[in-house]
Design a protein around this motif. Sequence first.
Motif, PDB file in Angstrom:
ATOM      1  N   ILE A  67       0.867  -1.185   0.000  1.00 16.28           N
ATOM      2  CA  ILE A  67       0.000   0.000   0.000  1.00 16.28           C
ATOM      3  C   ILE A  67       0.895   1.223   0.000  1.00 16.28           C
ATOM      4  CG2 ILE A  67      -1.820   1.228   1.221  1.00 16.28           C
ATOM      5  CD1 ILE A  67      -2.530  -1.523   2.506  1.00 16.28           C
ATOM      6  N   SER A  68       0.797   2.024  -1.072  1.00 16.99           N
ATOM      7  CA  SER A  68       1.718   3.157  -1.245  1.00 16.99           C
ATOM      8  C   SER A  68       0.964   4.445  -1.519  1.00 16.99           C
ATOM      9  CB  SER A  68       2.664   2.882  -2.419  1.00 16.99           C
ATOM     10  OG  SER A  68       3.325   1.664  -2.267  1.00 16.99           O
ATOM     11  N   PRO A  69       0.882   5.352  -0.512  1.00 15.71           N
ATOM     12  CA  PRO A  69       0.324   6.677  -0.777  1.00 15.71           C
ATOM     13  C   PRO A  69       1.407   7.579  -1.359  1.00 15.71           C
ATOM     14  CG  PRO A  69       0.774   6.431   1.559  1.00 15.71           C
ATOM     15  CD  PRO A  69       1.157   5.138   0.889  1.00 15.71           C
ATOM     16  N   SER A  70       1.017   8.416  -2.301  1.00 17.93           N
ATOM     17  CA  SER A  70       1.971   9.342  -2.912  1.00 17.93           C
ATOM     18  C   SER A  70       1.216  10.527  -3.491  1.00 17.93           C
ATOM     19  CB  SER A  70       2.762   8.625  -4.014  1.00 17.93           C
ATOM     20  OG  SER A  70       3.639   9.526  -4.654  1.00 17.93           O
ATOM     21  N   GLY A  71       1.472  11.713  -2.927  1.00 16.09           N
ATOM     22  CA  GLY A  71       0.792  12.911  -3.438  1.00 16.09           C
ATOM     23  C   GLY A  71      -0.707  12.787  -3.293  1.00 16.09           C
ATOM     24  N   ASN A  72      -1.412  12.842  -4.429  1.00 15.95           N
ATOM     25  CA  ASN A  72      -2.881  12.757  -4.437  1.00 15.95           C
ATOM     26  C   ASN A  72      -3.362  11.369  -4.849  1.00 15.95           C
ATOM     27  OD1 ASN A  72      -2.518  15.497  -4.073  1.00 15.95           O
ATOM     28  ND2 ASN A  72      -4.225  16.047  -5.377  1.00 15.95           N
ATOM     29  N   ILE A  76      -2.519   0.224  -4.451  1.00 10.95           N
ATOM     30  CA  ILE A  76      -2.630  -1.024  -3.702  1.00 10.95           C
ATOM     31  C   ILE A  76      -2.249  -2.149  -4.653  1.00 10.95           C
ATOM     32  CG2 ILE A  76      -4.165  -2.589  -2.461  1.00 10.95           C
ATOM     33  CD1 ILE A  76      -5.915  -0.152  -1.835  1.00 10.95           C
ATOM     34  N   LYS A  77      -1.251  -2.945  -4.240  1.00  3.37           N
ATOM     35  CA  LYS A  77      -0.792  -4.076  -5.057  1.00  3.37           C
ATOM     36  C   LYS A  77      -0.806  -5.331  -4.201  1.00  3.37           C
ATOM     37  CE  LYS A  77       2.499  -1.357  -7.752  1.00  3.37           C
ATOM     38  NZ  LYS A  77       3.915  -1.217  -8.119  1.00  3.37           N
ATOM     39  N   GLY A  78      -1.011  -6.460  -4.845  1.00  2.00           N
ATOM     40  CA  GLY A  78      -0.973  -7.724  -4.142  1.00  2.00           C
ATOM     41  C   GLY A  78      -1.072  -8.873  -5.114  1.00  2.00           C
ATOM     42  N   GLU A  79      -1.094 -10.054  -4.556  1.00  2.00           N
ATOM     43  CA  GLU A  79      -1.244 -11.251  -5.382  1.00  2.00           C
ATOM     44  C   GLU A  79      -2.013 -12.294  -4.592  1.00  2.00           C
ATOM     45  OE1 GLU A  79       1.306 -14.531  -7.927  1.00  2.00           O
ATOM     46  OE2 GLU A  79       2.367 -12.981  -6.805  1.00  2.00           O
ATOM     47  N   ARG A 100      -3.994  -1.510  -8.225  1.00  2.00           N
ATOM     48  CA  ARG A 100      -4.992  -0.475  -8.462  1.00  2.00           C
ATOM     49  C   ARG A 100      -4.497   0.836  -7.887  1.00  2.00           C
ATOM     50  NH1 ARG A 100     -11.267   0.079  -7.355  1.00  2.00           N
ATOM     51  NH2 ARG A 100     -11.526   1.995  -8.543  1.00  2.00           N
ATOM     52  N   MET A 101      -4.566   1.870  -8.705  1.00  2.00           N
ATOM     53  CA  MET A 101      -4.214   3.215  -8.253  1.00  2.00           C
ATOM     54  C   MET A 101      -5.485   4.057  -8.290  1.00  2.00           C
ATOM     55  SD  MET A 101      -2.011   6.277  -9.911  1.00  2.00           S
ATOM     56  CE  MET A 101      -0.365   5.700  -9.885  1.00  2.00           C
ATOM     57  N   VAL A 102      -5.752   4.777  -7.199  1.00  2.00           N
ATOM     58  CA  VAL A 102      -6.917   5.649  -7.140  1.00  2.00           C
ATOM     59  C   VAL A 102      -6.474   7.060  -6.780  1.00  2.00           C
ATOM     60  CG1 VAL A 102      -8.575   3.849  -6.563  1.00  2.00           C
ATOM     61  CG2 VAL A 102      -7.405   5.034  -4.736  1.00  2.00           C
ATOM     62  N   GLY A 103      -7.157   8.012  -7.347  1.00  6.28           N
ATOM     63  CA  GLY A 103      -6.913   9.404  -7.002  1.00  6.28           C
ATOM     64  C   GLY A 103      -7.629   9.758  -5.717  1.00  6.28           C
ATOM     65  N   LEU A 104      -6.991  10.587  -4.910  1.00  5.43           N
ATOM     66  CA  LEU A 104      -7.576  11.060  -3.664  1.00  5.43           C
ATOM     67  C   LEU A 104      -7.975  12.522  -3.823  1.00  5.43           C
ATOM     68  CD1 LEU A 104      -4.962   9.436  -1.250  1.00  5.43           C
ATOM     69  CD2 LEU A 104      -7.273   8.612  -1.766  1.00  5.43           C
ATOM     70  N   PRO A 105      -8.920  12.995  -3.029  1.00  5.55           N
ATOM     71  CA  PRO A 105      -9.384  14.379  -3.170  1.00  5.55           C
ATOM     72  C   PRO A 105      -8.308  15.431  -2.898  1.00  5.55           C
ATOM     73  CG  PRO A 105     -10.925  13.099  -1.844  1.00  5.55           C
ATOM     74  CD  PRO A 105      -9.719  12.246  -2.063  1.00  5.55           C
ATOM     75  N   GLY A 106      -7.246  15.055  -2.213  1.00  7.50           N
ATOM     76  CA  GLY A 106      -6.176  15.997  -1.902  1.00  7.50           C
ATOM     77  C   GLY A 106      -4.901  15.246  -1.579  1.00  7.50           C
ATOM     78  N   PRO A 107      -3.815  15.975  -1.330  1.00  5.49           N
ATOM     79  CA  PRO A 107      -2.539  15.326  -1.036  1.00  5.49           C
ATOM     80  C   PRO A 107      -2.558  14.627   0.324  1.00  5.49           C
ATOM     81  CG  PRO A 107      -2.346  17.694  -0.780  1.00  5.49           C
ATOM     82  CD  PRO A 107      -3.716  17.429  -1.321  1.00  5.49           C
ATOM     83  N   VAL A 108      -1.734  13.573   0.443  1.00  2.00           N
ATOM     84  CA  VAL A 108      -1.619  12.855   1.715  1.00  2.00           C
ATOM     85  C   VAL A 108      -0.167  12.828   2.150  1.00  2.00           C
ATOM     86  CG1 VAL A 108      -3.636  11.396   1.338  1.00  2.00           C
ATOM     87  CG2 VAL A 108      -1.418  10.629   0.545  1.00  2.00           C
ATOM     88  N   ASP A 109       0.016  12.735   3.457  1.00  3.39           N
ATOM     89  CA  ASP A 109       1.359  12.613   4.041  1.00  3.39           C
ATOM     90  C   ASP A 109       1.624  11.134   4.271  1.00  3.39           C
ATOM     91  OD1 ASP A 109       3.674  12.632   5.517  1.00  3.39           O
ATOM     92  OD2 ASP A 109       2.963  14.055   7.026  1.00  3.39           O
TER      93      ASP A 109
END
Length: 116
Positions: A67-72, A76-79, A100-109
């Motif tokens: 699980i990798s948050p980055s910017g906005n 999520i990757k797995g097998e 799967r990569m999803v956009g978020l409403p704003g940036p995350v830390d």
Amino acid sequence: MAAISLTPETDILTNLRRMHEELDRMWESASRSTVELVFPPIIISEAEDSYLVRAEIPGLKLADLDISPSGNSLTIKGERKEENPRAYHRQERDSGAFSRMVGLPGPVDGDRSQAS
């Protein structure tokens, strides 16, 4: 005058079974391609100072996911590995790698993000 051809009942039932099996195959194929495009299904909600992302990934533990948050965005990757290879009569849960990569409403830390 019209000619009417009657077939034995067993032929009619055999044909209906074949049609039913073919419709099942077509439905499974269409359903599988749709599910693959949106796996895992995700719900994103917003709290006062955070976002809550819920993903439905049955059969996997948190440790099995990347699980990798980055910017906005959030990735999520797995097998999902096939448990016991055998001749299935029906298998509606695919195995293999997913991402799967999803956009978020704003940036995350990323440093303050938590997964559970």
